[in-house]
Design a protein around this motif. Structure first.
Motif, PDB file in Angstrom:
ATOM      1  N   LEU A   1      49.359  20.044  42.125  1.00  0.00           N
ATOM      2  CA  LEU A   1      48.435  20.442  42.780  1.00  0.00           C
ATOM      3  C   LEU A   1      47.106  21.093  41.977  1.00  0.00           C
ATOM      4  N   PHE A   2      45.911  20.641  42.357  1.00  0.00           N
ATOM      5  CA  PHE A   2      44.497  21.107  41.560  1.00  0.00           C
ATOM      6  C   PHE A   2      44.544  22.519  42.268  1.00  0.00           C
ATOM      7  N   PHE A   3      44.082  23.539  41.264  1.00  0.00           N
ATOM      8  CA  PHE A   3      43.494  24.878  41.703  1.00  0.00           C
ATOM      9  C   PHE A   3      42.538  25.359  41.003  1.00  0.00           C
ATOM     10  N   HIS A   4      41.623  26.208  41.343  1.00  0.00           N
ATOM     11  CA  HIS A   4      40.510  26.815  40.555  1.00  0.00           C
ATOM     12  C   HIS A   4      40.590  28.327  40.488  1.00  0.00           C
ATOM     13  N   ILE A   5      40.102  28.917  39.319  1.00  0.00           N
ATOM     14  CA  ILE A   5      40.187  30.037  39.034  1.00  0.00           C
ATOM     15  C   ILE A   5      40.083  31.190  40.316  1.00  0.00           C
ATOM     16  N   SER A   6      39.021  30.859  41.385  1.00  0.00           N
ATOM     17  CA  SER A   6      38.446  31.480  42.401  1.00  0.00           C
ATOM     18  C   SER A   6      39.787  31.610  43.320  1.00  0.00           C
ATOM     19  N   ALA A   7      40.926  30.564  43.261  1.00  0.00           N
ATOM     20  CA  ALA A   7      42.132  30.855  44.201  1.00  0.00           C
ATOM     21  C   ALA A   7      43.056  31.869  43.682  1.00  0.00           C
ATOM     22  N   VAL A   8      42.839  32.320  42.189  1.00  0.00           N
ATOM     23  CA  VAL A   8      43.719  33.197  41.742  1.00  0.00           C
ATOM     24  C   VAL A   8      43.571  34.620  42.365  1.00  0.00           C
ATOM     25  N   ARG A   9      44.721  35.276  42.956  1.00  0.00           N
ATOM     26  CA  ARG A   9      44.513  36.708  43.399  1.00  0.00           C
ATOM     27  C   ARG A   9      45.142  37.645  42.470  1.00  0.00           C
ATOM     28  N   THR A  10      45.557  37.255  41.139  1.00  0.00           N
ATOM     29  CA  THR A  10      46.008  38.309  40.219  1.00  0.00           C
ATOM     30  C   THR A  10      44.895  38.595  39.191  1.00  0.00           C
ATOM     31  N   SER A  11      44.513  39.758  39.170  1.00  0.00           N
ATOM     32  CA  SER A  11      43.353  40.166  38.615  1.00  0.00           C
ATOM     33  C   SER A  11      43.733  40.814  37.068  1.00  0.00           C
ATOM     34  N   VAL A  12      44.784  40.871  36.778  1.00  0.00           N
ATOM     35  CA  VAL A  12      45.105  41.646  35.401  1.00  0.00           C
ATOM     36  C   VAL A  12      44.860  40.898  34.195  1.00  0.00           C
ATOM     37  N   ARG A  13      45.077  39.365  34.476  1.00  0.00           N
ATOM     38  CA  ARG A  13      44.507  38.381  33.307  1.00  0.00           C
ATOM     39  C   ARG A  13      44.537  37.135  33.879  1.00  0.00           C
ATOM     40  N   ARG A  14      43.805  36.155  33.176  1.00  0.00           N
ATOM     41  CA  ARG A  14      43.515  34.819  33.615  1.00  0.00           C
ATOM     42  C   ARG A  14      44.807  34.036  33.499  1.00  0.00           C
ATOM     43  N   PRO A  15      44.991  32.798  34.260  1.00  0.00           N
ATOM     44  CA  PRO A  15      45.935  32.135  33.980  1.00  0.00           C
ATOM     45  C   PRO A  15      46.228  31.564  32.638  1.00  0.00           C
ATOM     46  N   GLN A  16      47.507  31.222  32.372  1.00  0.00           N
ATOM     47  CA  GLN A  16      47.919  30.551  31.209  1.00  0.00           C
ATOM     48  C   GLN A  16      48.921  29.261  31.663  1.00  0.00           C
ATOM     49  N   GLN A  17      48.947  28.294  30.809  1.00  0.00           N
ATOM     50  CA  GLN A  17      49.738  27.158  30.719  1.00  0.00           C
ATOM     51  C   GLN A  17      51.061  27.659  30.693  1.00  0.00           C
ATOM     52  N   GLY A  18      51.971  27.305  31.623  1.00  0.00           N
ATOM     53  CA  GLY A  18      53.630  27.751  31.636  1.00  0.00           C
ATOM     54  C   GLY A  18      53.802  28.915  32.509  1.00  0.00           C
ATOM     55  N   ASP A  19      52.640  29.767  33.152  1.00  0.00           N
ATOM     56  CA  ASP A  19      52.872  30.749  33.892  1.00  0.00           C
ATOM     57  C   ASP A  19      53.478  30.185  35.224  1.00  0.00           C
ATOM     58  N   ARG A  20      54.449  31.174  35.884  1.00  0.00           N
ATOM     59  CA  ARG A  20      54.908  31.018  36.850  1.00  0.00           C
ATOM     60  C   ARG A  20      54.166  31.532  38.012  1.00  0.00           C
ATOM     61  N   VAL A  21      53.911  30.837  39.243  1.00  0.00           N
ATOM     62  CA  VAL A  21      53.274  31.353  40.059  1.00  0.00           C
ATOM     63  C   VAL A  21      53.688  31.120  41.669  1.00  0.00           C
ATOM     64  N   ALA A  22      53.127  31.831  42.705  1.00  0.00           N
ATOM     65  CA  ALA A  22      53.436  31.521  43.840  1.00  0.00           C
ATOM     66  C   ALA A  22      52.084  31.401  44.653  1.00  0.00           C
ATOM     67  N   PHE A  23      52.138  30.300  45.636  1.00  0.00           N
ATOM     68  CA  PHE A  23      50.821  29.816  46.254  1.00  0.00           C
ATOM     69  C   PHE A  23      50.845  29.398  47.633  1.00  0.00           C
ATOM     70  N   GLU A  24      49.974  28.993  48.280  1.00  0.00           N
ATOM     71  CA  GLU A  24      50.119  28.336  49.380  1.00  0.00           C
ATOM     72  C   GLU A  24      49.082  27.216  49.288  1.00  0.00           C
ATOM     73  N   THR A  25      49.068  26.130  50.080  1.00  0.00           N
ATOM     74  CA  THR A  25      48.391  25.093  50.073  1.00  0.00           C
ATOM     75  C   THR A  25      47.348  24.853  51.283  1.00  0.00           C
ATOM     76  N   THR A  26      46.464  24.042  50.898  1.00  0.00           N
ATOM     77  CA  THR A  26      45.273  23.701  51.730  1.00  0.00           C
ATOM     78  C   THR A  26      44.723  22.689  51.615  1.00  0.00           C
ATOM     79  N   ARG A  27      43.772  22.093  52.274  1.00  0.00           N
ATOM     80  CA  ARG A  27      43.004  20.814  51.949  1.00  0.00           C
ATOM     81  C   ARG A  27      41.439  21.025  51.678  1.00  0.00           C
ATOM     82  N   ASP A  28      40.827  20.135  50.563  1.00  0.00           N
ATOM     83  CA  ASP A  28      39.584  20.332  50.145  1.00  0.00           C
ATOM     84  C   ASP A  28      38.798  19.558  51.426  1.00  0.00           C
ATOM     85  N   ARG A  29      37.467  19.472  51.075  1.00  0.00           N
ATOM     86  CA  ARG A  29      36.504  18.536  52.120  1.00  0.00           C
ATOM     87  C   ARG A  29      36.854  17.406  52.181  1.00  0.00           C
ATOM     88  N   SER A  30      37.463  16.924  51.123  1.00  0.00           N
ATOM     89  CA  SER A  30      37.759  15.275  51.166  1.00  0.00           C
ATOM     90  C   SER A  30      39.203  15.121  51.774  1.00  0.00           C
TER      91      SER A  30
END
Length: 223
Positions: free
Chosen positions: A26-55
């Motif tokens: 699934l694609f995600f943008h930095i604006s969807a990240v709700r953790t402010s302590v640092r930016r994402p990194q490859q290999g990070d474990r995440v919890a998330f929801e799903t939605t659909r873009d305009r397309s």
């Protein structure tokens, strides 16, 4: 849902998540990240929801980095502070900043300890406690409660599924005891952070969270 960041482009601020259930990345943008302590990194474990873009394409939303720790920073001198050995000189801007801080502290006291505390103090989850929520969110809560009583149909596929209580914010119960339902947040195109979690089948208790499972309060359903 949970997964792992398998691709991350920090310069452009986007990446891809591989869900644990083996479904497509699934694609995600930095604006969807709700953790402010640092930016994402490859290999990070995440919890998330799903939605659909305009397309209509599926993407990740409300991404939370799991076990993300703040990066240590070397202490530095505050802007405008005087060098060691020289007395600090006051300035009009500094005096105004101090006055503004005092005003904010006073307002905080009014909201928590003063005569307005009853309007803003949350009621913690526990036996006999109940949450009173004002409109318009109360209207959305009432709509979700009505759907639960009718047994649907629900607007999201996740509604009515087992809530696993991974964060252990609710009392420990056997798997399947808790079920989660979406409370719509006006103005958002995805599920948002608000949920009702029921306990028992049929439900004997209702919990409400407005911060995506970080805290819960007992909700007394209206007749």
């Amino acid at each position: 849902m949970q997964g792992k960041i398998v691709t991350w482009n920090d310069d452009r601020g986007f990446g891809f998540i591989a869900p644990d259930d083996g479904s497509a990345q699934l694609f995600f943008h930095i604006s969807a990240v709700r953790t402010s302590v640092r930016r994402p990194q490859q290999g990070d474990r995440v919890a998330f929801e799903t939605t659909r873009d305009r397309s209509g394409r599926l993407k990740a939303a409300w991404v939370t980095l799991e076990n993300a720790a703040a990066q240590p920073q070397a202490p530095r001198r505050a802007p405008g502070s005087a060098p060691r050995g020289r007395p600090a000189q006051s300035s009009p801007l500094r005096l105004l900043g101090g006055a503004a801080l005092l005003v904010l502290l006073f307002l905080g006291w009014l909201l928590t300890q003063g005569p307005l505390s009853g309007l803003f103090t949350p009621t913690p989850a526990g036996p006999g406690s109940a949450l009173q929520v004002e409109a318009p969110i109360q209207r959305e809560i009432d709509k979700t409660l009505a759907l639960i009583r009718r047994g649907g149909p629900y607007p999201h596929s996740q509604d009515g599924t087992v809530f696993q209580n991974r964060e252990r914010r609710l009392p420990a119960q056997a798997r399947g005891y808790y079920r989660e339902y979406t409370v719509r947040t006006p103005g958002l195109s995805h599920r948002g952070p608000r949920r009702i979690v029921t306990g028992g089948n049929p439900p004997v208790i209702y919990y409400y969270t407005e911060d995506h499972y970080q805290s819960f309060r007992v909700l007394e359903p209206r007749p």
